[in-house]
Design an enzyme around this catalytic site. Structure first.
Site, PDB file in Angstrom:
ATOM      1  N   ASP A   3       9.305  19.352  -2.646  1.00 21.20           N
ATOM      2  CA  ASP A   3      10.215  18.929  -1.579  1.00 21.20           C
ATOM      3  C   ASP A   3       9.924  17.521  -1.075  1.00 21.20           C
ATOM      4  OD1 ASP A   3       7.853  19.329  -0.262  1.00 21.20           O
ATOM      5  OD2 ASP A   3       8.539  21.011   0.962  1.00 21.20           O
ATOM      6  N   ASP A   5      -4.768  12.424 -12.809  1.00 22.61           N
ATOM      7  CA  ASP A   5      -3.824  11.698 -11.944  1.00 22.61           C
ATOM      8  C   ASP A   5      -4.371  11.570 -10.526  1.00 22.61           C
ATOM      9  OD1 ASP A   5      -3.279  14.615 -12.185  1.00 22.61           O
ATOM     10  OD2 ASP A   5      -1.943  14.236 -10.504  1.00 22.61           O
ATOM     11  N   ASN A   6      -5.495  12.200 -10.257  1.00 22.54           N
ATOM     12  CA  ASN A   6      -6.129  12.062  -8.941  1.00 22.54           C
ATOM     13  C   ASN A   6      -7.399  11.225  -9.015  1.00 22.54           C
ATOM     14  OD1 ASN A   6      -4.146  13.595  -7.742  1.00 22.54           O
ATOM     15  ND2 ASN A   6      -5.286  15.503  -7.866  1.00 22.54           N
TER      16      ASN A   6
HETATM   17  P1  AMP Z   1      -1.538  16.856  -6.519  1.00 26.62           P
HETATM   18  O1  AMP Z   1      -2.022  18.139  -7.099  1.00 26.62           O
HETATM   19  O2  AMP Z   1      -1.354  16.865  -5.019  1.00 26.62           O
HETATM   20  O3  AMP Z   1      -2.293  15.669  -6.982  1.00 26.62           O
HETATM   21  O4  AMP Z   1      -0.035  16.667  -7.056  1.00 26.62           O
HETATM   22  C1  AMP Z   1       0.302  16.616  -8.418  1.00 26.62           C
HETATM   23  C2  AMP Z   1       1.697  16.038  -8.583  1.00 26.62           C
HETATM   24  O5  AMP Z   1       2.650  16.810  -7.865  1.00 26.62           O
HETATM   25  C3  AMP Z   1       1.856  14.626  -8.106  1.00 26.62           C
HETATM   26  O6  AMP Z   1       2.747  13.976  -8.968  1.00 26.62           O
HETATM   27  C4  AMP Z   1       2.420  14.796  -6.726  1.00 26.62           C
HETATM   28  O7  AMP Z   1       3.148  13.676  -6.307  1.00 26.62           O
HETATM   29  C5  AMP Z   1       3.330  15.994  -6.921  1.00 26.62           C
HETATM   30  N1  AMP Z   1       3.523  16.754  -5.688  1.00 26.62           N
HETATM   31  C6  AMP Z   1       2.603  17.459  -4.992  1.00 26.62           C
HETATM   32  N2  AMP Z   1       3.153  18.031  -3.917  1.00 26.62           N
HETATM   33  C7  AMP Z   1       4.458  17.676  -3.915  1.00 26.62           C
HETATM   34  C8  AMP Z   1       5.576  17.947  -3.046  1.00 26.62           C
HETATM   35  N3  AMP Z   1       5.445  18.696  -1.956  1.00 26.62           N
HETATM   36  N4  AMP Z   1       6.764  17.399  -3.374  1.00 26.62           N
HETATM   37  C9  AMP Z   1       6.908  16.646  -4.455  1.00 26.62           C
HETATM   38  N5  AMP Z   1       5.918  16.359  -5.319  1.00 26.62           N
HETATM   39  C10 AMP Z   1       4.702  16.854  -5.041  1.00 26.62           C
HETATM   40 MG    MG Z   2      -2.239  13.785  -6.775  1.00 29.84          MG
END
Ligand code: AMP
Ligand code: MG
Length: 515
Positions: free
Chosen positions: A135, A267-268
């Site tokens: 979202d 990616d982190n």
């Molecule tokens: P993360 O695990 O938080 O590093 O997220 C992994 C991927 O999912 C990244 O590309 C984030 O931008 C995307 N992402 C995480 N949460 C959301 C969200 N609520 N809405 C859109 N993209 C998200």
């Molecule tokens: Mg991330």
């Protein structure tokens, strides 16, 4: 007037921007990002403003006035900003996940500051072409955690993205339950991740890959030019080497302070070696090398004790991504080997500092024996899950106390030995430690230890208290915690409770990726 309302795009930008924007990233061109506007939120309120960071960066106080509340909420644009979302890919939990990208972080641009150009992102500012099923929002709960932990890490001297502001909105956001939205403004010299490089490499787009690497070297890692001399002039081997060294240093600092990141996907991982993307992170309470802080991580891939190896695995992914540029397989492997030497050195140095053994007290010749001392005390702690932060702080205090007595008795160590059941084992270790250090050095060592072993870390239960109060409309606990965590080595009289063991209810807290 320095803001353009999103509702009236016709209103031309004015010529008195509060920040001086540079935007070097946009020179890379459209393959790297999608220009877009943040999505407004209803009824934004300041939940926190980081005046210290604003002043450090030399940014004017007008940045935090009511007009700019709308900008930090994503409801209007600061004049001169150029909002966009970047594309990246990555490996998640060991698997190639393909294209990801800024799914909810909107890049506003790069602004000049007293500490060099800084990029600003709004996290939680709405959907982007990379949101996939998401979202584009961030909930207040996880945004408070990110805001506080960014600044806690900085206070600990650990490289990190910074948090400039936190805006809360009553806008509903669905996670496991209904929650409310927030937007964190985060700041870093660059938000480039390993995943940005993996993206263009996986596409076989070597021109873009090279452009990105050249951008990173020119603007963020110019020291690679000098480092290339170590690698037969190979600039891209030098880039990998620089990132490898920064990552090794970062991981040593995480381990030494008991920080568990929780989602070390490629990616982190920051190209600059910063801590980035605060999700289900945790500072260890009881010391347990196998501790898993992310309750979605069923295999324990990102358990505390595995982090250094995961970082190496991630560097391997970065190396594969850079392979077309380095163009020398053996050299690439050789660069990666560096981590295997550097990480143990950095960790050894960090742990020696926790023991007060630095400078003349930490000669090269003692490195191995000091490491045995470290391993042995960690085993004692692991056997009983002794509280990590409290143990090191109590040891530091005890060493300061010891420096004032003429001859040591076991009772003088009671503040430390009280933390364990197996006192004889710890006393035996303490006597080896005393012999190694020399009690005559205790005064200097103790002061050093108080600067290496924090009194305050962002334990889950502390964040949780601030979250519960904020969800009820009171943001004051965020500031209270912020003030302790920005100087975690100070005593902060009157705030002892914040340095205590976690209460029983803290054991029930489950932190997942859903932020
Ligand atoms: P993360 O695990 O938080 O590093 O997220 C992994 C991927 O999912 C990244 O590309 C984030 O931008 C995307 N992402 C995480 N949460 C959301 C969200 N609520 N809405 C859109 N993209 C998200
Ligand atoms: Mg991330």
């Amino acid at each position: 007037m320095s803001l353009a309302s999103l509702d009236s795009p016709a209103s031309a930008p004015h010529d008195d921007p509060v920040l001086n924007w540079t935007h070097r990233l946009t020179q890379l061109g459209p393959r790297f990002f999608t220009p877009l506007q943040p999505t407004p939120v209803s009824a934004p309120r300041w939940a926190a403003r980081n005046e210290t960071l604003r002043a450090e960066l030399g940014w004017p106080s007008a940045l935090f006035d009511d007009e700019h509340l709308q900008a930090f909420a994503g409801n209007s644009l600061m004049v001169g900003s150029q909002p966009l979302a970047t594309v990246y890919s990555g490996h998640q939990f060991g698997q190639w996940a393909g294209q990801l990208g800024d799914g909810r972080a909107i890049w506003l641009g790069e602004a000049e500051s007293a500490q060099g150009p800084q990029e600003i992102q709004l996290k939680g500012a709405g959907r982007t072409p990379y949101s996939r099923g998401g979202d584009g929002r961030a909930v207040l709960r996880s945004s408070i955690r990110e805001y506080l932990c960014s600044e806690a890490m900085h206070g600990l001297g650990i490289p990190t993205t910074r948090a400039l502001s936190l805006v809360a909105s009553p806008e509903p956001v669905r996670r496991e339950t209904m929650e409310s939205a927030a937007v964190v403004a985060r700041v870093a010299p660059s938000f480039l991740r390993f995943g940005h490089f993996e993206h263009f490499s996986a596409q076989g787009d070597t021109d873009s890959l090279r452009a990105l690497a050249d951008h990173a070297i020119a603007h963020h890692l110019p020291e690679c030019r000098e480092r290339a001399a170590l690698w037969q002039g190979n600039l891209y081997a030098a880039l990998l080497d620089e990132v490898q060294e920064r990552t090794a240093k970062l991981l040593a600092q995480w381990q030494a302070v008991g920080f568990c990141h929780g989602v070390m996907n490629t990616d982190n991982m920051s190209l600059l070696g910063l801590t980035i993307d605060y999700g289900p992170f945790q500072f260890l309470d009881g010391f347990d090398p196998g501790h898993i802080c992310n309750h979605s991580d069923h295999q324990g891939r990102y358990a505390y004790g595995r982090q250094p190896n995961v970082a190496y695995w991630n560097l391997y992914c970065l190396a594969q991504a850079l392979a077309p540029l380095i163009d020398d397989h053996d050299m690439t492997l050789q660069v990666l080997e560096g981590y295997k030497n550097l990480f143990p050195r950095f960790l050894g140095d960090a742990m020696r500092a926790k023991l007060g053994l630095v400078g003349d007290l930490a000669p090269e010749s003692e490195r191995e024996t000091d490491w045995t001392l470290v391993e042995d005390v960690m085993q004692i702690m692991a056997a009983e899950k002794v509280d990590f932060t409290l143990f090191w702080r109590q040891l530091s205090q005890a060493v300061v106390m010891q420096s004032t007595v003429s001859s040591l008795t076991d009772a003088d160590w009671s503040t430390v030995t009280d933390l364990v059941l197996d006192r004889p084992r710890l006393l035996a270790w303490l006597s080896r430690y005393t012999e190694r250090a020399g009690p005559s050095h205790f005064a200097a060592m103790g002061q050093q230890m108080l600067r290496s072993n924090p009194k305050f870390v962002l334990r889950n239960h502390l964040a949780e208290t601030a979250i519960r109060q904020a969800q009820a409309g009171d943001f004051s606990e965020i500031d209270t915690l912020y003030n302790l965590l920005k100087s975690p080595f100070e005593e902060h009289p009157g705030f002892e409770a914040y340095a205590d063991l976690p209460p029983d209810w803290a054991g029930q807290l489950e932190i997942s990726c859903s932020s």
